[in-house]
Design an enzyme around this catalytic site. Sequence first.
Site, short mmCIF file in Angstrom:
data_model
loop_
_atom_site.label_atom_id
_atom_site.label_comp_id
_atom_site.label_asym_id
_atom_site.label_seq_id
_atom_site.Cartn_x
_atom_site.Cartn_y
_atom_site.Cartn_z
N ASP A 83 0.88 -1.20 0.07
CA ASP A 83 -0.13 0.03 0.18
C ASP A 83 0.82 1.38 -0.04
OD1 ASP A 83 -1.94 -2.14 0.17
OD2 ASP A 83 -2.83 -1.22 2.05
N LYS A 105 -6.85 -5.20 -2.82
CA LYS A 105 -7.88 -5.55 -1.57
C LYS A 105 -8.64 -4.51 -1.14
CE LYS A 105 -3.99 -4.35 1.39
NZ LYS A 105 -4.90 -3.38 2.20
N CYS A 153 -2.05 -2.44 7.76
CA CYS A 153 -1.84 -3.20 6.66
C CYS A 153 -0.64 -4.06 6.56
CB CYS A 153 -2.04 -2.81 5.10
SG CYS A 153 -3.88 -2.08 4.98
C1 VGL Z 1 -4.57 1.00 5.70
C2 VGL Z 1 -6.10 1.71 7.07
C3 VGL Z 1 -7.17 1.42 6.25
C4 VGL Z 1 -3.26 0.49 5.47
C5 VGL Z 1 -5.71 0.55 4.79
O1 VGL Z 1 -2.92 0.25 4.38
O2 VGL Z 1 -2.61 0.27 6.45
N1 VGL Z 1 -4.96 1.43 6.77
N2 VGL Z 1 -6.95 1.09 4.88
#
Ligand code: VGL
Length: 210
Positions: free
Chosen positions: A13, A111, A156
């Site tokens: 991410d 995802k 994540c």
């Molecule tokens: C994430 C919060 C919400 C992450 C993703 O990538 O850590 N954190 N969605």
Amino acid sequence: MTYGKNTALIVVDVQNDFCPGGALAVKNGNRVVSVINSLIDSFEIIIGTQDWHPVNHGSFASCNEGAEPFSVRALNGVSQVMWPDHCIQGTHGADFHPDLHSDAFHLIIRKGTNPDIDSYSAFTENDGVTPTGLKGCLNELGVRKVYVTGLATDFCVMYTALDAVKTGFETYVIEDACKGVDFPEGNVLKAVSAMKEAGIRVVQSADVRL
Ligand code: VGL
Ligand code: ZN
């Protein structure tokens, strides 16, 4: 030199919305980019992940009447932080950081696409059972060892690493190639302890780079 085909680098991410100026900015999130780029040549198998939500995603405070961002509610029976809208499919915020060498990725796992459930881990959705396909892919490639990097350490990255070790991969988290949300405060420290306790090895990029 590389680690060869039984070892994968997983880049979690590293997207504009998790970097300064983004909708769910992680403090200094952009600083992981150069560290991750410097690791890419040491790996033959590189997997990227992208948080990839529809506009009506159930983790968004905006989709839950009266919910304040960063409050906690239940979403279909699973505890859920109410996040600001972020990483909406096809938007600039969902794109990889422009300086990230994402062309080196052999596979990208998207995802969080089901509006009814979040997916912090790149392996399994937050119901704890629905697979994303990453495990099957790594198994088929013959991967046994994974190095996890990216954003955010306490969400994540942690859930991805915990699932990896639980699945039987020898699992490393490269600490300086990750940054955390740190919500609530102290959450990054807690995440690092939880990962160590689970048998994940927490290492530094200088010790990993070949
Ligand atoms: C994430 C919060 C919400 C992450 C993703 O990538 O850590 N954190 N969605
Ligand atoms: Zn998300």
